[in-house]
Motif scaffolding. Structure first.
Motif, PDB file in Angstrom:
ATOM      1  N   HIS A 227       6.819 -14.921  20.624  1.00  0.00           N
ATOM      2  CA  HIS A 227       6.618 -14.056  21.784  1.00  0.00           C
ATOM      3  C   HIS A 227       5.253 -13.394  21.793  1.00  0.00           C
ATOM      4  O   HIS A 227       4.527 -13.388  20.789  1.00  0.00           O
ATOM      5  CB  HIS A 227       7.684 -12.958  21.791  1.00  0.00           C
TER       6      HIS A 227
ATOM      7  N   ARG B 260       9.895 -16.729  29.337  1.00  0.00           N
ATOM      8  CA  ARG B 260      10.646 -15.794  30.165  1.00  0.00           C
ATOM      9  C   ARG B 260      10.484 -14.395  29.585  1.00  0.00           C
ATOM     10  O   ARG B 260      10.082 -14.235  28.430  1.00  0.00           O
ATOM     11  CB  ARG B 260      12.118 -16.196  30.245  1.00  0.00           C
ATOM     12  N   LEU B 261      10.802 -13.376  30.395  1.00  0.00           N
ATOM     13  CA  LEU B 261      10.765 -12.003  29.906  1.00  0.00           C
ATOM     14  C   LEU B 261      12.028 -11.705  29.099  1.00  0.00           C
ATOM     15  O   LEU B 261      13.134 -12.089  29.489  1.00  0.00           O
ATOM     16  CB  LEU B 261      10.654 -11.017  31.068  1.00  0.00           C
TER      17      LEU B 261
ATOM     18  N   ALA C 275      13.775  -8.255  27.143  1.00  0.00           N
ATOM     19  CA  ALA C 275      13.656  -6.799  27.090  1.00  0.00           C
ATOM     20  C   ALA C 275      14.192  -6.250  25.778  1.00  0.00           C
ATOM     21  O   ALA C 275      15.266  -6.628  25.312  1.00  0.00           O
ATOM     22  CB  ALA C 275      14.415  -6.171  28.251  1.00  0.00           C
TER      23      ALA C 275
ATOM     24  N   LEU D 121       1.594 -11.543  36.385  1.00  0.00           N
ATOM     25  CA  LEU D 121       2.602 -10.711  35.727  1.00  0.00           C
ATOM     26  C   LEU D 121       1.952  -9.535  35.011  1.00  0.00           C
ATOM     27  O   LEU D 121       2.388  -8.384  35.153  1.00  0.00           O
ATOM     28  CB  LEU D 121       3.406 -11.562  34.738  1.00  0.00           C
TER      29      LEU D 121
ATOM     30  N   LEU E 134       8.633  -4.902  26.604  1.00  0.00           N
ATOM     31  CA  LEU E 134       8.851  -6.130  27.353  1.00  0.00           C
ATOM     32  C   LEU E 134       8.091  -7.245  26.653  1.00  0.00           C
ATOM     33  O   LEU E 134       6.889  -7.124  26.382  1.00  0.00           O
ATOM     34  CB  LEU E 134       8.368  -5.990  28.795  1.00  0.00           C
TER      35      LEU E 134
ATOM     36  N   TYR F 127       7.912 -18.659  33.377  1.00  0.00           N
ATOM     37  CA  TYR F 127       6.460 -18.546  33.373  1.00  0.00           C
ATOM     38  C   TYR F 127       5.781 -19.717  32.682  1.00  0.00           C
ATOM     39  O   TYR F 127       4.670 -19.599  32.180  1.00  0.00           O
ATOM     40  CB  TYR F 127       6.062 -17.211  32.736  1.00  0.00           C
TER      41      TYR F 127
ATOM     42  N   PHE G 150      11.525  -5.246  35.226  1.00  0.00           N
ATOM     43  CA  PHE G 150      12.104  -6.329  34.433  1.00  0.00           C
ATOM     44  C   PHE G 150      13.256  -7.009  35.166  1.00  0.00           C
ATOM     45  O   PHE G 150      13.326  -8.243  35.227  1.00  0.00           O
ATOM     46  CB  PHE G 150      12.598  -5.799  33.087  1.00  0.00           C
TER      47      PHE G 150
ATOM     48  N   ARG H  99      12.467  -9.596  37.630  1.00  0.00           N
ATOM     49  CA  ARG H  99      11.805 -10.801  37.119  1.00  0.00           C
ATOM     50  C   ARG H  99      12.566 -11.450  35.981  1.00  0.00           C
ATOM     51  O   ARG H  99      12.075 -12.409  35.372  1.00  0.00           O
ATOM     52  CB  ARG H  99      10.384 -10.435  36.655  1.00  0.00           C
ATOM     53  N   GLN H 100      13.755 -10.971  35.713  1.00  0.00           N
ATOM     54  CA  GLN H 100      14.517 -11.455  34.566  1.00  0.00           C
ATOM     55  C   GLN H 100      14.780 -12.954  34.623  1.00  0.00           C
ATOM     56  O   GLN H 100      14.772 -13.635  33.595  1.00  0.00           O
ATOM     57  CB  GLN H 100      15.841 -10.699  34.478  1.00  0.00           C
TER      58      GLN H 100
ATOM     59  N   LEU I 100       7.178 -11.515  26.420  1.00  0.00           N
ATOM     60  CA  LEU I 100       7.154 -12.835  27.042  1.00  0.00           C
ATOM     61  C   LEU I 100       7.447 -13.819  25.924  1.00  0.00           C
ATOM     62  O   LEU I 100       6.637 -13.979  24.996  1.00  0.00           O
ATOM     63  CB  LEU I 100       5.791 -13.109  27.676  1.00  0.00           C
TER      64      LEU I 100
ATOM     65  N   THR J  82      18.472  -9.266  25.379  1.00  0.00           N
ATOM     66  CA  THR J  82      18.335  -8.593  26.667  1.00  0.00           C
ATOM     67  C   THR J  82      19.638  -7.916  27.080  1.00  0.00           C
ATOM     68  O   THR J  82      19.625  -6.770  27.569  1.00  0.00           O
ATOM     69  CB  THR J  82      17.890  -9.594  27.746  1.00  0.00           C
TER      70      THR J  82
END
Length: 233
Positions: A176, A123-124, A126, A58, A131, A203, A195, A198-199, A133, A14
């Motif tokens: 992922h 978590r997200l 990038a 989400l 994107l 979740y 993103f 919500r970084q 998960l 990320t």
């Protein structure tokens, strides 16, 4: 890779993406083609877990903010999945028969069909144009994947597996689900902001039973491949 190493890898991925976004900020979005043929089918293994309310929200928010953007490709809720091991490139049309050595693959897979995979601390993450998960698998899931990968490499499917992972480690480290693909050099600013907001969110966890499929890139169309009879030689 252990949990600490995988957490660090998600963080560094990320951070690297954020630097790319910063470098390209304000520049023209350069449209790119699909990474894979969207109509061809590949063989792979994964889980389709029950979605929590947080994950549903989400995906709904992501679909809403991307609505009307022809470059945005959001995973359909019905196709929500986590890849366990992609085995081939997308090579077949929907009605095209699979190769004869599929029988060998099914025999190998019989020991894994229905096994439970657990992925925690979602978590997200990038990438410049995606994107994800992503989360941390339990030790049993890691061991199962490594064992299956080792068996495939020693089989007639070894070359297909190597070709599929030509640009990534084997097996690839991430656990992922790809929520968004964007057909440009990077995400536009409003999706970058989505993103960033919500970084730091978490979740929860997911778990599901393994299945082997013939599917298009996002599993919006996926056909389970029947497991081989465990009594077979």
């Amino acid at each position: 890779m252990n949990a600490a190493g995988l957490n660090a890898l998600y963080h560094s991925t990320t951070e690297r993406t954020l630097r790319v976004w910063q470098r390209l900020r304000g520049s023209e979005q350069v449209e790119q083609g699909n990474a894979y043929d969207p109509h061809k089918f590949a063989i792979g293994a994964g889980i389709q877990p029950v979605m929590s309310a947080e994950i549903i929200m989400l995906l709904q928010e992501l679909a809403h903010i991307s609505r009307g953007d022809p470059l945005a490709d959001v995973m359909p809720q019905a196709a929500f999945h986590f890849t366990f091991l992609p085995i081939t490139q997308p090579l077949w049309s929907a009605d095209e028969p699979l190769p004869a050595q599929t029988d060998e693959l099914l025999r190998l897979w019989a020991a894994y069909q229905g096994a439970t995979v657990v992925i925690r601390n979602l978590r997200l993450v990038a990438l410049p144009g995606q994107l994800l998960l992503a989360g941390i698998p339990d030790e049993k899931s890691v061991a199962l994947r490594q064992q299956f990968c080792t068996q495939l490499l020693a089989s007639s499917w070894g070359e297909a597996l190597r070709v599929r992972h030509a640009s990534t480690p084997l097996p690839a480290p991430f656990w992922h689900s790809t929520l968004l693909r964007y057909r440009a050099q990077c995400l536009p600013e409003h999706l970058q902001a989505f993103f960033l907001e919500r970084q730091a969110c978490h979740y929860g966890d997911v778990s599901g039973t393994l299945t082997l499929t013939k599917a298009i890139y996002n599993w919006a169309i996926a056909y389970p491949l029947a497991p081989a009879d465990k009594s077979a030689n």
